[in-house]
Design an enzyme around this catalytic site. Structure first.
Site, short mmCIF file in Angstrom:
data_model
loop_
_atom_site.label_atom_id
_atom_site.label_comp_id
_atom_site.label_asym_id
_atom_site.label_seq_id
_atom_site.Cartn_x
_atom_site.Cartn_y
_atom_site.Cartn_z
N SER A 1 0.85 -1.19 0.00
CA SER A 1 0.00 0.00 0.00
C SER A 1 0.88 1.23 0.00
O SER A 1 2.04 1.18 0.44
CB SER A 1 -0.89 0.00 1.25
OG SER A 1 -1.47 1.27 1.48
N TYR B 1 -0.91 -0.58 10.44
CA TYR B 1 -1.22 -0.99 9.06
C TYR B 1 -0.07 -0.63 8.12
O TYR B 1 0.39 -1.46 7.33
CB TYR B 1 -2.51 -0.31 8.62
CG TYR B 1 -2.94 -0.65 7.22
CD1 TYR B 1 -3.59 -1.85 6.94
CD2 TYR B 1 -2.72 0.25 6.17
CE1 TYR B 1 -4.00 -2.15 5.65
CE2 TYR B 1 -3.13 -0.05 4.88
CZ TYR B 1 -3.78 -1.25 4.62
OH TYR B 1 -4.18 -1.54 3.35
#
Length: 255
Positions: free
Chosen positions: A145, A158
């Site tokens: 990501s 995350y």
């Protein structure tokens, strides 16, 4: 489907009941691959497989926890039992648990790491073992990501997990290249999915701060994924491809 560059290829995709994972599965099936499609929710897995069947693709749904090592092995076994081999494994399953760093709970931290890191690591391991046994090489793809490249508020755990996946891709080069197994990662930026569509300001906000003028579609991400697991990418391994419309070049906050 009987033609396309993925004719006679077999792929596992986790977390593919909707969003990016589903689009990757659809595009692979359209180009001839046989797909084992996983999602934690049985209804999503079944509905996704039915959609692919309606598009004349070959797809078997398998619901279960993609972070569970025993279930991961059962996915590999099922793919081989159903289709005779395994050529491609895409670790798409992941979870996002927002939270202020100073208040973040250990349970949430462990959940993020188990799914995002553990699920990806052990899928790569199980798939690689099968590919080595076959002796025909293979393709592994990890889902990173832009949060693994640029800080986002309330996403410390995350973002940490996504950056770690890119290091895993690089590390596995020294473990797997001798077996003709490539391993790469893609790092999507803002993408319109079922989840982000619930935010009425998402498209407007990310269109404003993305240099190319709009967030990605799931097809934009799938196009990059398919290239990295295709025959055309045989000399590409240990890499991470950012797909964000230029956002990480300027990195304005959406907040």
């Amino acid at each position: 489907m009987s033609n396309g560059q993925f004719h006679q290829k077999v792929a596992i995709i986790t977390g593919a009941g909707q969003g990016i994972g589903l689009e990757i599965a659809r595009q692979l099936a359209r180009q001839g691959a046989s797909v084992l499609l996983n999602d934690l929710e049985e209804s999503l897995a079944s509905e996704a497989a039915q959609l692919i069947h309606e598009e004349k693709g070959v797809c078997v749904p398998l619901a279960g926890d993609a972070s569970d090592v025993g279930f991961i092995q059962s996915m590999v076994d099922k793919a081989v039992q159903q289709f005779g081999k395994l050529d491609i494994a895409i670790a798409n399953a992941g979870i996002t648990l927002f939270g202020d760093f100073l208040e973040y709970e250990s349970d949430d931290f462990n959940k993020v790491m188990k799914v995002n890191l553990g699920g990806s690591f052990f899928l790569a391991q199980a798939a690689s073992r099968q590919m080595i046994q076959q002796g025909t090489g293979g393709r592994l793809l990890l889902m990173s990501s832009v949060t693994g490249h640029q800080a986002h508020k309330n996403l410390a755990a995350y973002g940490m997990s996504k950056a770690a996946l890119e290091m895993l891709a690089r590390t596995l080069v020294v473990e797997l290249s001798q077996y003709r197994i490539t391993v790469n990662a893609i790092a999507p930026g803002a993408t319109i999915t079922e989840r982000t569509a619930h935010d009425p300001d998402y498209d407007k906000t990310w269109s404003r701060i993305t240099p190319i003028g709009k967030p990605a579609s799931t097809k934009d991400i799938a196009n990059a994924a398919l290239f990295l697991v295709s025959p055309q990418s045989g000399h590409i391994t240990g890499q991470s491809l950012v797909i964000d419309g230029g956002w990480t070049s300027v990195s304005p906050s959406p907040y």
